[in-house]
Write an enzyme that holds these catalytic residues in place. Structure first.
Site, PDB file in Angstrom:
ATOM      1  CG  ASN A 375      -3.206 -10.839   3.475  1.00  0.00           C
ATOM      2  OD1 ASN A 375      -4.326 -11.088   3.873  1.00  0.00           O
ATOM      3  ND2 ASN A 375      -2.770 -11.193   2.271  1.00  0.00           N
ATOM      4  N   GLY A 376      -0.795  -6.978   4.661  1.00  0.00           N
ATOM      5  CA  GLY A 376       0.083  -6.266   5.576  1.00  0.00           C
ATOM      6  C   GLY A 376       1.316  -5.769   4.864  1.00  0.00           C
ATOM      7  CE  LYS A 377       2.515  -0.164   7.399  1.00  0.00           C
ATOM      8  NZ  LYS A 377       2.850   0.655   8.562  1.00  0.00           N
ATOM      9  CG  ASP A 490      -3.123 -13.727  -5.764  1.00  0.00           C
ATOM     10  OD1 ASP A 490      -3.782 -13.227  -6.712  1.00  0.00           O
ATOM     11  OD2 ASP A 490      -2.814 -13.105  -4.748  1.00  0.00           O
TER      12      ASP A 490
HETATM   13  N1  LIG Z   1      10.812 -11.037  -1.319  1.00  0.00           N
HETATM   14  C1  LIG Z   1      10.607  -9.743  -1.636  1.00  0.00           C
HETATM   15  N2  LIG Z   1      11.650  -8.972  -1.981  1.00  0.00           N
HETATM   16  C2  LIG Z   1      11.453  -7.683  -2.287  1.00  0.00           C
HETATM   17  N3  LIG Z   1      10.261  -7.077  -2.285  1.00  0.00           N
HETATM   18  C3  LIG Z   1       9.176  -7.783  -1.952  1.00  0.00           C
HETATM   19  C4  LIG Z   1       9.299  -9.155  -1.609  1.00  0.00           C
HETATM   20  N4  LIG Z   1       8.074  -9.622  -1.292  1.00  0.00           N
HETATM   21  C5  LIG Z   1       7.225  -8.584  -1.460  1.00  0.00           C
HETATM   22  N5  LIG Z   1       7.878  -7.480  -1.872  1.00  0.00           N
HETATM   23  C6  LIG Z   1       7.301  -6.167  -2.121  1.00  0.00           C
HETATM   24  O1  LIG Z   1       6.124  -6.018  -1.357  1.00  0.00           O
HETATM   25  C7  LIG Z   1       4.997  -5.821  -2.209  1.00  0.00           C
HETATM   26  C8  LIG Z   1       3.802  -6.535  -1.665  1.00  0.00           C
HETATM   27  O2  LIG Z   1       4.020  -7.898  -1.805  1.00  0.00           O
HETATM   28  P1  LIG Z   1       2.899  -8.973  -1.555  1.00  0.00           P
HETATM   29  O3  LIG Z   1       2.633  -9.037  -0.124  1.00  0.00           O
HETATM   30  O4  LIG Z   1       3.350 -10.218  -2.187  1.00  0.00           O
HETATM   31  O5  LIG Z   1       1.668  -8.354  -2.257  1.00  0.00           O
HETATM   32  P2  LIG Z   1       0.222  -8.987  -2.242  1.00  0.00           P
HETATM   33  O6  LIG Z   1      -0.100  -9.329  -0.835  1.00  0.00           O
HETATM   34  O7  LIG Z   1      -0.629  -7.912  -2.767  1.00  0.00           O
HETATM   35  O8  LIG Z   1       0.331 -10.181  -3.092  1.00  0.00           O
HETATM   36  C9  LIG Z   1       5.427  -6.340  -3.534  1.00  0.00           C
HETATM   37  O9  LIG Z   1       4.774  -5.695  -4.537  1.00  0.00           O
HETATM   38  C10 LIG Z   1       6.908  -6.036  -3.566  1.00  0.00           C
HETATM   39  O10 LIG Z   1       7.137  -4.731  -3.995  1.00  0.00           O
END
Ligand SMILES: Nc1ncnc2c1ncn2[C@@H]1O[C@H](COP(=O)(O)OP(=O)(O)O)[C@@H](O)[C@H]1O
Ligand SMILES: *[C@@H]1O[C@H](CO)[C@@H](O)[C@H](O)[C@H]1NC(C)=O
Ligand SMILES: *[C@@H]1O[C@H](CO)[C@@H](O)[C@H](O)[C@H]1NC(C)=O
Ligand SMILES: *[C@@H]1O[C@H](CO)[C@@H](O)[C@H](O)[C@H]1NC(C)=O
Ligand SMILES: *[C@@H]1O[C@H](CO)[C@@H](O)[C@H](O)[C@H]1NC(C)=O
Ligand SMILES: *[C@@H]1O[C@H](CO)[C@@H](O)[C@H](O)[C@H]1NC(C)=O
Ligand SMILES: *[C@@H]1O[C@H](CO)[C@@H](O)[C@H](O)[C@H]1NC(C)=O
Ligand SMILES: *[C@@H]1O[C@H](CO)[C@@H](O)[C@H](O)[C@H]1NC(C)=O
Ligand SMILES: *[C@@H]1O[C@H](CO)[C@@H](O)[C@H](O)[C@H]1NC(C)=O
Ligand SMILES: *[C@@H]1O[C@H](CO)[C@@H](O)[C@H](O)[C@H]1NC(C)=O
Ligand SMILES: *[C@@H]1O[C@H](CO)[C@@H](O)[C@H](O)[C@H]1NC(C)=O
Length: 699
Positions: A375-377, A490
């Site tokens: 959904n985004g960065k 998920d």
């Molecule tokens: N709280 C966090 N601390 C560090 N890295 C994070 C954290 N949340 C997400 N990330 C990084 O961002 C990436 C994308 O996370 P996320 O949005 O949860 O993926 P998705 O939307 O595919 O489930 C993760 O794979 C991780 O590397």
């Protein structure tokens, strides 16, 4: 004959003395008595004040000293000096609609009366015919408040010197140079000449004192507000030979006129002398009546009223807009609040301002991007307190907002050592929504277990199992640790994050749902990630704790095997492991690098693999509960617990049973695990499998 010379001498002496006394004239009027002056036209004396004109239109008022005064040495061209001072007032009508005019003149005139004069612009001094005629023998100092182009008037508030004509020899804007202002000696341009000049508005009803001095063919005209010491610098200063103008004896006095423009012209005091230049100091300048129009209180002033009206209009408009804004905001808030239960507010996680987050991520710098979610960065940031945070930026669709907010509220309440802590959230008006999580130093699990991951980052077998235990406890917490049942929906390797101590933490609660215990959860849309989706979710869209168990089962297998659940050109992970298990080569599925890097506890690994298979069994009813999973995983470390051992034995036996396998291939077949193609066929384009907001029955 002797008799005669004495009286003759006496007469001669008397004549000489008389003539001397006749030549010397001085008088001071601190207030007038009607016997002192000859009045012409409309002039009158009331309360010791000489009123030349009142507010009657087109009139002339004139007042002359009752007798002629000598102005020249008889039969010579020698003009006698003189010094005069007077206090005047010009008061416009209180009726603002009537414009004020025209002015007054201090005059020397050979005649009494007002014959040969006209009103309005002629100031009662001349008329149209005789203006400018040298035979007038009229000298005047005018105080004119009308700019008459006919006479080259410089402005509508000036003093001028008139000789037989209303066209002044010299004129200057009325006013004075206060004595304390030093005229610049350095420069001599006209700007500096005017430096410090203070204009005095003649017809504002105020009392002004005028000094007119003539000596040695120089005439000085000075004026100042009453009470102020005579300024040293005269207003008008001109060399002037009055020999031709003056007759030997002249009448001296004042004249003024009104026209369509009217104002009251008054003389309050007057001194005159042709011998004593200090006589003006006998004028009493204090205690004089004032004819200044009392200033309309500012709140009655037209411009004030207009200003206030306009001002209050704008204020009202502003207030109205502000009120509208407040009402709208309140409504919006009320709407949002209505979507929340009271308890949700109690646990509502800290809302952060966009500015705070913007500052924490240095304006969402690309360098701070640590991951890309569906959904985004995801950005890394440093909160004002110095702690590191992860900011998940989500573009949300508005229609799901209501449910989404409910989601968020649930996330904030969930606290478990193996859940990624949600610190707060921020909703920017339309478009972006942000979730702020604790920063997980070691990133996500998927980057540390797959065979294509960085060797140095690869996790050991013990670490993997420990992390799986962490995740299991987190899922159990979601399912049972709470009055409400929360589904994660998920569970996958990329949603498992590793903190600085390499503890596994389950993150991404975006798809978490709450259900009262015992309620059957159902969704109208499929949510989750391909490869982790239980078959029944794909078929019915129904999510349950068992579907989370399925996801966790897949996670266990992929962590141990080091491969993704679905990879191009390979059978689905679960099917593949089942096959190997059936062939008695379960450990062949285990990540080869684990074996290479010093081996592993085969029994333990086998148990995890068995558990993974059982959890990802197609029939949801055959899957263990999360509580059972945790018990089996933790089993060995806990003191001997018959129930746990029984459970483990039971599960392992179940997994290994031929019935299970027969059942599996019979009922589900190899393709029972949904692949991309399956999902694409059944759900076409709506398969944004992650972060889909879904409706759940009973809410
Ligand atoms: N709280 C966090 N601390 C560090 N890295 C994070 C954290 N949340 C997400 N990330 C990084 O961002 C990436 C994308 O996370 P996320 O949005 O949860 O993926 P998705 O939307 O595919 O489930 C993760 O794979 C991780 O590397
Ligand atoms: C002027 O003076 C006379 C005599 O002194 C007096 O009777 C009269 O009242 C005075 N008038 C005014 C207007 O002062
Ligand atoms: C003005 O008139 C009054 C009354 O007639 C008189 O007393 C006074 O001296 C006069 N003043 C002058 C300066 O002539
Ligand atoms: C002006 O004065 C004259 C006489 O002094 C009087 O008749 C007239 O009513 C006055 N007019 C005003 C407008 O005061
Ligand atoms: C001034 O001159 C006139 C004639 O021009 C004469 O009648 C008069 O007496 C003279 N006056 C004096 C004071 O000399
Ligand atoms: C002014 O002129 C008129 C005639 O226009 C005359 O009757 C009157 O006497 C003159 N007044 C004076 C003071 O000369
Ligand atoms: C001006 O005054 C003179 C008398 O001094 C007279 O003869 C003449 O007609 C007047 N002119 C006007 C325009 O009133
Ligand atoms: C001032 O006057 C002097 C001579 O009097 C002249 O030389 C100079 O240019 C003048 N300066 C200005 C600024 O007018
Ligand atoms: C006029 O003013 C100048 C400068 O202020 C001064 O020198 C002169 O004596 C004055 N003349 C008269 C007649 O007051
Ligand atoms: C006034 O005028 C005279 C002569 O024109 C001159 O000597 C004097 O300096 C002037 N005074 C002022 C203050 O302008
Ligand atoms: C004034 O002018 C007259 C004649 O026009 C002349 O005789 C006299 O000397 C002048 N006075 C001065 C002070 O210049």
């Amino acid at each position: 004959m002797n008799k005669h010379p004495k009286p003759l001498l006496f007469l001669l002496l008397f004549i000489i003395l008389f003539s001397q006394s006749v030549l010397s004239v001085d008088f001071v009027f601190n207030g007038f008595n009607s016997t002192n002056l000859s009045l012409y036209g409309i002039a009158s004396i009331n309360s010791r004040i000489l009123t030349l004109t009142n507010e009657t239109s087109y009139v002339v008022g004139r007042a002359l000293y009752r007798s002629k005064i000598p102005t020249k040495t008889p039969n010579s061209s020698q003009v006698l000096p003189f010094s005069t001072s007077f206090i005047f007032s010009m008061a416009p009508s209180r009726n603002k609609a009537i414009l004020p005019g025209h002015g007054l003149v201090f005059i020397f005139t050979p005649n009494t009366g007002i014959n040969g004069t006209s009103s309005s612009q002629h100031l009662g001094l001349f008329n149209l015919t005789n203006n400018g005629n040298p035979n007038n023998h009229v000298f005047g100092v005018e105080f004119d408040v009308f700019a008459n182009q006919e006479f080259n008037d410089i402005d509508d508030n000036h003093a001028g010197i008139d000789r037989n004509s209303l066209t002044s020899i010299i004129s200057h804007t009325a006013g004075y140079w206060p004595d304390n202002i030093k005229s610049s000696s350095k420069s001599n341009d006209s700007d500096d000449e005017e430096k410090g000049f203070e204009e005095l508005k003649l017809n504002n009803g105020k009392n002004y004192q005028v000094w007119i001095d003539y000596a040695d063919s120089i005439i000085n005209v000075t004026m100042a507000p009453v009470g102020i010491k005579r300024p040293k610098r005269p207003l008008l200063n001109v060399s002037l030979n009055l020999s031709d103008v003056f007759e030997d004896e002249m009448y001296v006095g004042f004249t003024s006129s009104t026209g369509r423009l009217v104002e009251s012209h008054r003389i309050l005091a007057w001194s005159f002398s042709n011998s004593n230049f200090q006589l003006s100091e006998s004028l009493i300048t204090t205690g004089l009546p004032s004819f200044a129009i009392p200033k309309t209180p500012f709140y009655k002033h037209k411009s004030f009223i207009a200003g206030v009206t306009v001002g209050s209009f704008f204020v009202l408009v502003f207030i109205a807009l502000f009120a509208l804004f407040l009402v709208k905001r309140e409504r919006r808030r009320a709407r949002e609040r209505a979507e929340m239960e009271d308890w949700e507010f109690e646990y509502w996680p800290h809302k952060m301002t966009y500015q705070e987050i913007d500052a924490a991520t240095k304006g969402f710098l690309e360098e701070y991007v640590i991951g890309f979610g569906a959904n985004g960065k995801v950005y890394k940031g440093v909160s004002p307190g110095g702690t590191e945070i992860a900011v998940k930026r989500i573009s949300h669709e508005n229609d799901g907002m209501r449910e989404f907010l409910a989601e968020i509220s649930s996330l904030g309440r969930l606290k478990h050592r193996s859940l990624v802590g949600l610190k707060g959230w921020c909703k920017k008006e339309k478009g972006t929504f942000m979730l702020i999580y604790d920063y997980m130093e070691n990133g996500s699990l998927d980057k540390r277990v797959y065979y294509d991951c960085d060797e140095s980052k690869m996790l050991s077998c013990e670490d993997r199992i420990r992390i799986l235990k962490d995740v299991a406890s987190a899922v159990l917490y979601l399912h049972e640790g709470w009055e409400s049942k929360v589904l994660h929906r998920d569970i996958k390797a990329s949603n498992v994050l590793l903190d600085k101590d390499m503890n596994g933490r389950l993150g991404d609660f975006g798809l978490a749902r709450m259900h009262g215990h015992g309620q059957v959860a159902s969704t109208t849309r499929v949510v989750g990630t391909v490869g982790y989706l239980a078959p029944e979710v794909v078929r019915s869209g129904r999510a349950s704790t068992q579907t989370d168990v399925f996801g966790f089962g897949v996670l266990m297998l992929e962590v141990m095997c080091g491969r993704r659940p679905i990879e191009e050109g390979k059978p689905p992970l679960v099917d593949w492991v089942w096959q190997l298990m059936v062939q008695g080569e379960l450990l062949a599925a285990v990540d080869a690098r684990l074996r290479a890097s010093g081996g592993f506890d085969e029994e333990e690994v086998e148990k995890v693999m068995h558990l993974g298979l059982l959890c990802s069994y197609p029939n949801p009813n055959s899957r263990p509960t999360m509580r059972q999973v945790v018990k089996v995983l933790e089993g060995k470390n806990e003191p001997c617990d018959s129930e746990t051992e029984d459970m483990e034995a039971y599960l392992l036996q179940k997994v290994k049973s031929r019935d299970m396998w027969a059942n599996y291939s019979q009922n589900f077949g190899y393709s029972s695990h949904p692949t991309f193609d399956d999902i694409r066929q059944s759900h076409s384009s709506s398969m944004s499998l992650s972060w889909t907001i879904s409706m759940v029955d009973g809410r």
